[in-house]
Design an enzyme around this catalytic site. Structure first.
Site, PDB file in Angstrom:
ATOM      1  N   CYS A  94       4.462   6.282  -9.248  1.00  0.00           N
ATOM      2  CA  CYS A  94       4.190   7.864  -8.603  1.00  0.00           C
ATOM      3  C   CYS A  94       5.301   8.269  -7.535  1.00  0.00           C
ATOM      4  O   CYS A  94       5.581   7.290  -6.712  1.00  0.00           O
ATOM      5  CB  CYS A  94       2.882   7.791  -7.852  1.00  0.00           C
ATOM      6  SG  CYS A  94       2.430   9.494  -7.169  1.00  0.00           S
ATOM      7  N   HIS A 141      -3.615  -5.641  -3.483  1.00  0.00           N
ATOM      8  CA  HIS A 141      -3.304  -4.414  -4.285  1.00  0.00           C
ATOM      9  C   HIS A 141      -1.997  -4.283  -4.912  1.00  0.00           C
ATOM     10  O   HIS A 141      -1.083  -4.422  -4.128  1.00  0.00           O
ATOM     11  CB  HIS A 141      -4.038  -3.141  -3.347  1.00  0.00           C
ATOM     12  CG  HIS A 141      -4.046  -1.787  -4.543  1.00  0.00           C
ATOM     13  ND1 HIS A 141      -2.866  -0.969  -4.811  1.00  0.00           N
ATOM     14  CD2 HIS A 141      -5.244  -1.369  -4.887  1.00  0.00           C
ATOM     15  CE1 HIS A 141      -3.489  -0.087  -5.464  1.00  0.00           C
ATOM     16  NE2 HIS A 141      -4.790  -0.312  -5.589  1.00  0.00           N
ATOM     17  N   GLU A 147      -0.058  -1.788  -5.505  1.00  0.00           N
ATOM     18  CA  GLU A 147       0.953  -0.823  -4.530  1.00  0.00           C
ATOM     19  C   GLU A 147       1.175  -1.697  -3.342  1.00  0.00           C
ATOM     20  O   GLU A 147       2.441  -1.486  -2.935  1.00  0.00           O
ATOM     21  CB  GLU A 147       0.058   0.425  -4.098  1.00  0.00           C
ATOM     22  CG  GLU A 147       0.893   1.409  -3.568  1.00  0.00           C
ATOM     23  CD  GLU A 147       0.198   2.412  -3.007  1.00  0.00           C
ATOM     24  OE1 GLU A 147      -0.726   3.262  -3.422  1.00  0.00           O
ATOM     25  OE2 GLU A 147       0.512   3.112  -1.821  1.00  0.00           O
ATOM     26  N   SER A 160     -10.113   0.477  -8.341  1.00  0.00           N
ATOM     27  CA  SER A 160      -9.611   1.568  -7.918  1.00  0.00           C
ATOM     28  C   SER A 160      -9.951   1.720  -6.238  1.00  0.00           C
ATOM     29  O   SER A 160     -10.944   2.439  -6.075  1.00  0.00           O
ATOM     30  CB  SER A 160      -9.933   2.835  -8.847  1.00  0.00           C
ATOM     31  OG  SER A 160      -9.702   3.879  -8.045  1.00  0.00           O
ATOM     32  N   SER A 194      -7.953   8.346 -10.672  1.00  0.00           N
ATOM     33  CA  SER A 194      -7.440   7.319 -11.910  1.00  0.00           C
ATOM     34  C   SER A 194      -8.619   7.620 -12.963  1.00  0.00           C
ATOM     35  O   SER A 194      -8.536   7.208 -14.065  1.00  0.00           O
ATOM     36  CB  SER A 194      -7.259   6.171 -11.714  1.00  0.00           C
ATOM     37  OG  SER A 194      -8.127   5.495 -10.950  1.00  0.00           O
TER      38      SER A 194
HETATM   39  S1  SF4 Z   1      -3.432   8.723  -5.717  1.00  0.00           S
HETATM   40 FE1  SF4 Z   1      -2.324   9.674  -7.503  1.00  0.00          FE
HETATM   41  S2  SF4 Z   1      -0.782  11.218  -6.140  1.00  0.00           S
HETATM   42 FE2  SF4 Z   1      -1.619   9.791  -4.670  1.00  0.00          FE
HETATM   43  S3  SF4 Z   1      -0.081   8.197  -4.522  1.00  0.00           S
HETATM   44 FE3  SF4 Z   1      -1.721   7.454  -6.345  1.00  0.00          FE
HETATM   45  S4  SF4 Z   1      -0.728   8.289  -8.225  1.00  0.00           S
HETATM   46 FE4  SF4 Z   1       0.334   9.391  -6.477  1.00  0.00          FE
END
Ligand code: SF4
Length: 355
Positions: free
Chosen positions: A128, A156, A158, A255, A300
């Site tokens: 993203c 996680h 990310e 999530s 998601s």
């Molecule tokens: S929640 Fe959606 S818009 Fe926000 S960083 Fe994650 S993928 Fe990107």
């Protein structure tokens, strides 16, 4: 994006309220408070589009490293179209080296594209853009000689991706105020922080405040790291929750942003809140006496599941749907350059968005 304001309660025209005329009078009345914004954010939408368009452009199989987004239904829908999900690039057979491999929306450590290059793989990065922005802010702190404090959840993807933008030992992860209290930096006057994009807005404000209290010279990122979609989904749930007997959040147990919505609903006054992936997961036999149900979906979670849950309530209740809307989102992220000429039709995305 406008700032979240007071929710507007009204009837969404797309939900077919006329159908209620035929519901048997014996069903108990129920109001479903449907949150808006809910469900797919621009980053998730883009990541799914990238896999769909890659399949159209290059044919099956298209490999995807890690779940493209944290949702089983989405993953299975893409598998049915010809995507193959792998955890590591080494799982891609040599004969498929020319087929694309897509990196998930959560972002990847720098070592992953490097590994793909060394294997001569063709990759499409679906990170993203708002996660990439956090990567850039972390790199900027590093470039300016600051040790990076990352606020996020250990393990996680990310967080793994953000930490993997910088050399080992230059980022410290904290999750809670207790972690901040226990943190002993080498140079307390030379720290910069960033956060995971999908955290609780309120909890993170507390963690940042403690960091600032302990380390007054701490440098903030140039812009908030928690993204617009996380902020908006939490805000509308917060406003819709008071008075709800039950608050349902559609989302996967892994999530982060969906789990935060359950916490927000409970804190804001919903009597109960549950995270479900499908209507069948709702404990219908023990649901108790309910008059108002809140309903939202993590970033998601596909809209088809939200509709499935509304229909499941309609089977059991004389259900009326009210839209609780705080803001309209208009964000839209372009797909990778290689895919921009490929046509994306409504039918291509019907497996998640409905017809
Ligand atoms: S929640 Fe959606 S818009 Fe926000 S960083 Fe994650 S993928 Fe990107």
């Amino acid at each position: 994006m406008g700032g979240p304001g007071a929710p507007i309660f009204g009837l969404p025209s797309s939900l077919g309220f006329g159908k209620d005329m035929n519901i048997a009078v014996s069903k108990p009345p129920l109001t479903i408070r449907l949150c808006g914004p809910r469900g797919f954010c621009a980053g998730v939408d883009r990541a799914i589009q990238i896999v769909v368009l890659a399949l159209k452009s290059y044919g099956a199989p298209v490999y995807v490293r890690h779940e493209i987004v944290h949702n089983r239904y989405v993953v299975e829908g893409l598998e049915a179209k010809g995507a193959i999900f792998v955890e590591e690039l080494g799982e891609i057979p040599p004969e498929h080296r020319k087929q694309p491999v897509v990196f998930s929306a959560h972002g990847v450590p720098k070592s992953v594209p490097e590994d793909a290059d060394s294997r001569n793989l063709f990759y499409l990065d679906a990170t993203c853009p708002l996660v990439s922005k956090v990567h850039k802010q972390a790199m900027r702190h590093n470039r300016l000689g600051r040790h990076v404090v990352l606020i996020g959840h250990a393990g996680h993807p990310e967080v793994i991706g953000t930490m993997g933008q910088l050399p080992e030992g230059t980022v410290s992860l904290v999750e809670t105020i207790d972690d901040v209290d226990a943190y002993v930096p080498v140079d307390p006057d030379n720290l910069g922080y960033v956060t995971q994009t999908t955290l609780s807005v309120d909890d993170t404000a507390g963690v940042i405040a403690r960091l600032q209290q302990r380390f007054p010279n701490l440098t903030a990122p140039a812009a908030d790291s928690i993204c617009y979609a996380t902020t908006n989904r939490q805000e509308v749930v917060k406003q819709a929750a008071p008075g709800c007997d039950l608050f349902i959040i559609v989302g996967a147990p892994n999530s982060s942003n969906s789990k935060r919505l359950v916490e927000v609903a409970l804190r804001a006054g919903a009597k109960q809140s549950v995270l479900v992936q499908r209507a069948a997961e709702i404990d219908w036999d023990n649901i108790g006496a309910i008059a108002t149900v809140g309903l939202s979906a993590g970033a998601s979670a596909p809209e088809v599941i939200v509709n499935e849950i509304i229909e499941a309530f309609r089977l059991r209740y004389d259900a009326k749907v009210e839209l609780a809307e705080t803001v309209k989102e208009t964000e839209n992220f372009l797909v990778n350059r290689e895919l921009r000429e490929v046509e994306l039709t409504t039918a291509d995305m019907a497996f998640v968005n409905g017809e």
